[in-house]
Scaffold this motif. Structure first.
Motif, PDB file in Angstrom:
ATOM      1  N   MET A  19      -6.090  -0.519  -6.498  1.00 10.87           N
ATOM      2  CA  MET A  19      -4.666  -0.700  -6.117  1.00 10.87           C
ATOM      3  C   MET A  19      -4.381  -0.077  -5.022  1.00 10.87           C
ATOM      4  O   MET A  19      -3.373  -0.098  -4.168  1.00 10.87           O
ATOM      5  CB  MET A  19      -3.713  -0.006  -7.435  1.00 10.87           C
ATOM      6  CG  MET A  19      -3.925  -0.917  -8.842  1.00 10.87           C
ATOM      7  SD  MET A  19      -3.893  -2.659  -8.475  1.00 10.87           S
ATOM      8  CE  MET A  19      -2.201  -2.980  -7.861  1.00 10.87           C
ATOM      9  N   LYS A  20      -5.134   0.903  -4.465  1.00  8.07           N
ATOM     10  CA  LYS A  20      -4.719   1.879  -3.463  1.00  8.07           C
ATOM     11  C   LYS A  20      -5.119   1.203  -2.076  1.00  8.07           C
ATOM     12  O   LYS A  20      -4.705   1.710  -1.021  1.00  8.07           O
ATOM     13  CB  LYS A  20      -5.578   3.023  -3.250  1.00  8.07           C
ATOM     14  CG  LYS A  20      -4.853   4.028  -4.169  1.00  8.07           C
ATOM     15  CD  LYS A  20      -5.199   5.374  -4.384  1.00  8.07           C
ATOM     16  CE  LYS A  20      -6.465   6.034  -3.901  1.00  8.07           C
ATOM     17  NZ  LYS A  20      -6.949   6.958  -3.885  1.00  8.07           N
ATOM     18  N   THR A  21      -5.695  -0.103  -2.031  1.00  4.71           N
ATOM     19  CA  THR A  21      -6.160  -0.655  -0.705  1.00  4.71           C
ATOM     20  C   THR A  21      -4.806  -1.171  -0.049  1.00  4.71           C
ATOM     21  O   THR A  21      -3.935  -1.559  -0.753  1.00  4.71           O
ATOM     22  CB  THR A  21      -7.034  -2.025  -0.946  1.00  4.71           C
ATOM     23  OG1 THR A  21      -6.602  -2.857  -1.867  1.00  4.71           O
ATOM     24  CG2 THR A  21      -8.312  -1.459  -1.828  1.00  4.71           C
ATOM     25  N   LYS A  22      -4.695  -1.433   1.016  1.00  3.91           N
ATOM     26  CA  LYS A  22      -3.375  -1.549   1.986  1.00  3.91           C
ATOM     27  C   LYS A  22      -3.061  -2.925   1.484  1.00  3.91           C
ATOM     28  O   LYS A  22      -1.790  -3.201   1.526  1.00  3.91           O
ATOM     29  CB  LYS A  22      -3.825  -1.296   3.389  1.00  3.91           C
ATOM     30  CG  LYS A  22      -2.502  -1.479   4.186  1.00  3.91           C
ATOM     31  CD  LYS A  22      -2.736  -0.956   5.535  1.00  3.91           C
ATOM     32  CE  LYS A  22      -1.344  -0.703   6.649  1.00  3.91           C
ATOM     33  NZ  LYS A  22      -1.666   0.188   7.482  1.00  3.91           N
ATOM     34  N   LYS A  27       1.148  -6.173  -1.279  1.00  2.55           N
ATOM     35  CA  LYS A  27       1.648  -7.238  -2.268  1.00  2.55           C
ATOM     36  C   LYS A  27       2.452  -6.628  -3.256  1.00  2.55           C
ATOM     37  O   LYS A  27       3.323  -7.327  -3.566  1.00  2.55           O
ATOM     38  CB  LYS A  27       0.100  -7.936  -2.951  1.00  2.55           C
ATOM     39  CG  LYS A  27      -0.587  -8.815  -2.011  1.00  2.55           C
ATOM     40  CD  LYS A  27      -1.871  -9.189  -2.731  1.00  2.55           C
ATOM     41  CE  LYS A  27      -2.782 -10.047  -1.671  1.00  2.55           C
ATOM     42  NZ  LYS A  27      -4.255 -10.146  -2.458  1.00  2.55           N
ATOM     43  N   ILE A  28       2.197  -5.589  -3.766  1.00  2.41           N
ATOM     44  CA  ILE A  28       2.989  -4.814  -4.791  1.00  2.41           C
ATOM     45  C   ILE A  28       4.257  -4.726  -4.031  1.00  2.41           C
ATOM     46  O   ILE A  28       5.508  -4.815  -4.908  1.00  2.41           O
ATOM     47  CB  ILE A  28       2.331  -3.465  -5.119  1.00  2.41           C
ATOM     48  CG1 ILE A  28       0.889  -3.845  -6.075  1.00  2.41           C
ATOM     49  CG2 ILE A  28       3.333  -2.750  -6.071  1.00  2.41           C
ATOM     50  CD1 ILE A  28       0.007  -2.595  -6.328  1.00  2.41           C
ATOM     51  N   MET A  29       4.609  -4.240  -2.901  1.00  5.44           N
ATOM     52  CA  MET A  29       5.749  -3.852  -2.468  1.00  5.44           C
ATOM     53  C   MET A  29       6.615  -5.145  -2.261  1.00  5.44           C
ATOM     54  O   MET A  29       7.639  -5.060  -2.359  1.00  5.44           O
ATOM     55  CB  MET A  29       5.746  -3.004  -0.970  1.00  5.44           C
ATOM     56  CG  MET A  29       4.943  -1.441  -1.251  1.00  5.44           C
ATOM     57  SD  MET A  29       6.176  -0.511  -2.158  1.00  5.44           S
ATOM     58  CE  MET A  29       5.256  -0.524  -3.691  1.00  5.44           C
ATOM     59  N   GLY A  30       5.776  -6.294  -1.663  1.00  6.56           N
ATOM     60  CA  GLY A  30       6.581  -7.452  -1.743  1.00  6.56           C
ATOM     61  C   GLY A  30       7.159  -7.961  -2.977  1.00  6.56           C
ATOM     62  O   GLY A  30       8.114  -8.438  -2.951  1.00  6.56           O
ATOM     63  N   GLN A  31       6.258  -7.818  -3.944  1.00  8.71           N
ATOM     64  CA  GLN A  31       6.887  -8.153  -5.242  1.00  8.71           C
ATOM     65  C   GLN A  31       8.136  -7.280  -5.787  1.00  8.71           C
ATOM     66  O   GLN A  31       8.984  -8.041  -6.256  1.00  8.71           O
ATOM     67  CB  GLN A  31       5.429  -7.966  -6.301  1.00  8.71           C
ATOM     68  CG  GLN A  31       4.596  -9.410  -6.218  1.00  8.71           C
ATOM     69  CD  GLN A  31       5.187 -10.592  -6.548  1.00  8.71           C
ATOM     70  OE1 GLN A  31       6.284 -10.718  -7.285  1.00  8.71           O
ATOM     71  NE2 GLN A  31       4.669 -11.375  -6.092  1.00  8.71           N
ATOM     72  N   ILE A  70       0.719   5.467   1.769  1.00  9.22           N
ATOM     73  CA  ILE A  70       0.264   3.888   2.130  1.00  9.22           C
ATOM     74  C   ILE A  70       1.502   2.990   2.033  1.00  9.22           C
ATOM     75  O   ILE A  70       1.848   2.149   2.546  1.00  9.22           O
ATOM     76  CB  ILE A  70      -0.993   3.539   1.470  1.00  9.22           C
ATOM     77  CG1 ILE A  70      -1.384   2.420   2.207  1.00  9.22           C
ATOM     78  CG2 ILE A  70      -0.733   3.365  -0.094  1.00  9.22           C
ATOM     79  CD1 ILE A  70      -2.802   2.088   1.456  1.00  9.22           C
ATOM     80  N   ALA A  71       2.308   3.122   1.042  1.00 13.67           N
ATOM     81  CA  ALA A  71       3.609   2.291   0.839  1.00 13.67           C
ATOM     82  C   ALA A  71       4.452   2.724   1.752  1.00 13.67           C
ATOM     83  O   ALA A  71       5.475   1.446   2.000  1.00 13.67           O
ATOM     84  CB  ALA A  71       3.958   2.363  -0.637  1.00 13.67           C
ATOM     85  N   HIS A  72       4.462   3.547   2.599  1.00 12.61           N
ATOM     86  CA  HIS A  72       5.485   3.785   3.623  1.00 12.61           C
ATOM     87  C   HIS A  72       5.222   3.537   4.828  1.00 12.61           C
ATOM     88  O   HIS A  72       5.802   3.501   5.835  1.00 12.61           O
ATOM     89  CB  HIS A  72       5.907   5.292   3.407  1.00 12.61           C
ATOM     90  CG  HIS A  72       6.734   5.507   2.096  1.00 12.61           C
ATOM     91  ND1 HIS A  72       8.191   4.916   1.950  1.00 12.61           N
ATOM     92  CD2 HIS A  72       6.388   6.081   0.990  1.00 12.61           C
ATOM     93  CE1 HIS A  72       8.297   5.236   0.719  1.00 12.61           C
ATOM     94  NE2 HIS A  72       7.546   6.135   0.015  1.00 12.61           N
ATOM     95  N   ALA A  73       3.680   3.431   5.184  1.00 12.22           N
ATOM     96  CA  ALA A  73       3.412   3.361   6.411  1.00 12.22           C
ATOM     97  C   ALA A  73       3.857   2.132   7.290  1.00 12.22           C
ATOM     98  O   ALA A  73       4.525   2.395   8.505  1.00 12.22           O
ATOM     99  CB  ALA A  73       1.549   3.530   6.473  1.00 12.22           C
ATOM    100  N   ASP A  74       3.950   1.077   6.812  1.00  9.81           N
ATOM    101  CA  ASP A  74       4.412  -0.105   7.491  1.00  9.81           C
ATOM    102  C   ASP A  74       5.647   0.035   7.619  1.00  9.81           C
ATOM    103  O   ASP A  74       6.149  -0.409   8.843  1.00  9.81           O
ATOM    104  CB  ASP A  74       4.114  -1.425   6.856  1.00  9.81           C
ATOM    105  CG  ASP A  74       2.628  -1.805   6.637  1.00  9.81           C
ATOM    106  OD1 ASP A  74       1.791  -1.433   7.478  1.00  9.81           O
ATOM    107  OD2 ASP A  74       2.331  -2.715   5.935  1.00  9.81           O
ATOM    108  N   GLY A  75       6.638   0.222   6.908  1.00 11.15           N
ATOM    109  CA  GLY A  75       7.998   0.660   7.269  1.00 11.15           C
ATOM    110  C   GLY A  75       8.493   1.563   8.005  1.00 11.15           C
ATOM    111  O   GLY A  75       9.427   1.331   8.884  1.00 11.15           O
ATOM    112  N   ILE A  76       7.785   2.706   8.119  1.00 13.16           N
ATOM    113  CA  ILE A  76       7.895   3.668   9.032  1.00 13.16           C
ATOM    114  C   ILE A  76       7.663   3.132  10.271  1.00 13.16           C
ATOM    115  O   ILE A  76       8.229   3.242  11.378  1.00 13.16           O
ATOM    116  CB  ILE A  76       7.143   5.041   8.859  1.00 13.16           C
ATOM    117  CG1 ILE A  76       7.827   5.604   7.456  1.00 13.16           C
ATOM    118  CG2 ILE A  76       7.440   5.978   9.703  1.00 13.16           C
ATOM    119  CD1 ILE A  76       6.993   6.916   6.926  1.00 13.16           C
TER     120      ILE A  76
END
Length: 96
Positions: A19-22, A27-31, A70-76
């Protein structure tokens, strides 16, 4: 039958690592964003913007390294790019 404690730990650990893969986190954040947009905004988007604003306040520093979940990297990164920041291409090397 039931798993032993050790079998359960191994299986759960494997699940967590998967689950920790980018890609999986994306996918989880998109859902989450699709099914619970208000929750996503409160847990992810608002925090991304807050952390990016803090980093943006350090703009007098030439190079900044930030360690984030990891869940915040793209948004930041998106927030910073909207403020003119350019993403670096970090590379890792093994020191000998």
């Amino acid at each position: 039958g039931d798993l032993s404690d050790e079998e359960f730990r191994k299986e759960f650990s494997s699940f967590v690592e998967t689950m920790k893969t980018k890609d999986n986190v994306r996918k989880i954040m998109g859902q989450l964003q699709r099914v619970a947009p208000f929750l996503y905004d409160a847990l992810v988007s608002e925090r991304d913007a807050y952390m990016a604003a803090g980093l943006n306040g350090l703009n007098e520093i030439e190079t900044i390294v930030a360690v984030v979940g990891i869940a915040h990297a793209d948004g930041i990164e998106r927030n910073l790019q909207m403020n003119g920041w350019v993403s670096g291409n970090p590379s890792c090397s093994k020191y000998r």
